[in-house]
Write an enzyme that holds these catalytic residues in place. Structure first.
Site, PDB file in Angstrom:
ATOM      1  N   MET F   1       0.812  -1.213   0.000  1.00  0.00           N
ATOM      2  CA  MET F   1       0.000   0.000   0.000  1.00  0.00           C
ATOM      3  C   MET F   1       0.845   1.263   0.000  1.00  0.00           C
ATOM      4  SD  MET F   1      -1.207  -1.073   3.669  1.00  0.00           S
ATOM      5  CE  MET F   1      -0.883  -2.713   3.008  1.00  0.00           C
ATOM      6  N   PRO F   2       1.667   1.414  -1.022  1.00  0.00           N
ATOM      7  CA  PRO F   2       2.559   2.597  -1.029  1.00  0.00           C
ATOM      8  C   PRO F   2       1.792   3.877  -1.361  1.00  0.00           C
ATOM      9  CG  PRO F   2       3.353   0.860  -2.507  1.00  0.00           C
ATOM     10  CD  PRO F   2       1.951   0.517  -2.143  1.00  0.00           C
ATOM     11  N   TYR F   3       2.440   4.962  -0.986  1.00  0.00           N
ATOM     12  CA  TYR F   3       1.935   6.301  -1.269  1.00  0.00           C
ATOM     13  C   TYR F   3       3.064   7.068  -1.965  1.00  0.00           C
ATOM     14  CZ  TYR F   3       0.885  11.201  -0.323  1.00  0.00           C
ATOM     15  OH  TYR F   3       0.679  12.553  -0.446  1.00  0.00           O
TER      16      TYR F   3
END
Lengths: 66, 66, 66, 66, 66, 66
Positions: F1-3
């Site tokens: 779940m990278p940003y």
């Protein structure tokens, strides 16, 4: 009520230097925009040299070359 | 798909408190804007008290005075 | 003295909704960590749906499909 | 002179993977917008799984379930 | 190669004031940490007063009271 | 779940270029870290050239010189 975020590489920055950055940034907002220092935040983030890239290279790599 | 970033000073925040911040911020976006919690991100950043300034002083300094 | 940054898509959020987000986020920090609301900042950033991607697609594209 | 900030969970990312992220993000800005790599910054932030929430749960909790 | 992000309310800041903030922040990093100004970034973000809260109130509201 | 947050100067970036940045950044996280694209966020922020400084000068100024 400004917010200032300063990101620098994590290379032995002293508490005195951090204090100087906080004072200087707060004063800058007073001088230029007449902002209230009491509600001025300054947050310093120290970033590992492996995690900072410029020109497609990590700073760790650049420090070894120089 | 909101993104919430919470910066707080690094002063012994427990995993339970972090869980409460994440739940609360996610629910706030549901309540106010009907956002889907499944794609709501909350990221908590804990900042050393030497690295956070307010009123031109580090929080480390302010804690000693109080 | 927490700092909360909320990024949401720019889709007709009203001033009342923004006020509710600010109040709610500030209260959350009071409830969970007993933080002083007077020095709690909340900044809301509204992002154009062309500029927000999830799953490799812009939100503009996803809104057209739904 | 783009600035790219990548936040990921702190789960044993290697220096080689960080280098690959920095190279890839820098090249992406060259390919899409013809930006000068020499003044392209990439900063990677690794976030503890206790401090990252999605769907109202910490990633620590989600990892235990999966 | 520091990165400085200054968030202020969007209240008629002039290009000259922005230039002064950029110069001042860049010089601060030179003075305190001997950083290279050529690779120092300063990004100013102007935030609508409806979108900035302090003490649980929007700055729009606070400006009306004062 | 990278940003992933990409800041670039606001200089007529097209929706197609934004889509290419979003796709490319999402794929980069798949390739390097095997991240799930469905929960990868990419947010592009376009910054006025008056508000971006490098080497102590605004980009507006640098563009005039070049």
């Amino acid at each position: 009520m400004p917010y200032v975020n300063i990101k620098i590489t994590d290379e032995q920055v002293t508490p005195e230097q951090k204090q100087a950055l906080i004072e200087g940034a707060t004063q800058l907002l007073v001088d230029v925009l007449n902002k209230n220092p009491k509600t001025t935040f300054v947050i310093i983030e120290e970033v590992n040299t492996d995690n900072w890239g410029i020109g497609g290279q990590t700073v760790t790599h650049l420090r070894k070359q120089s």
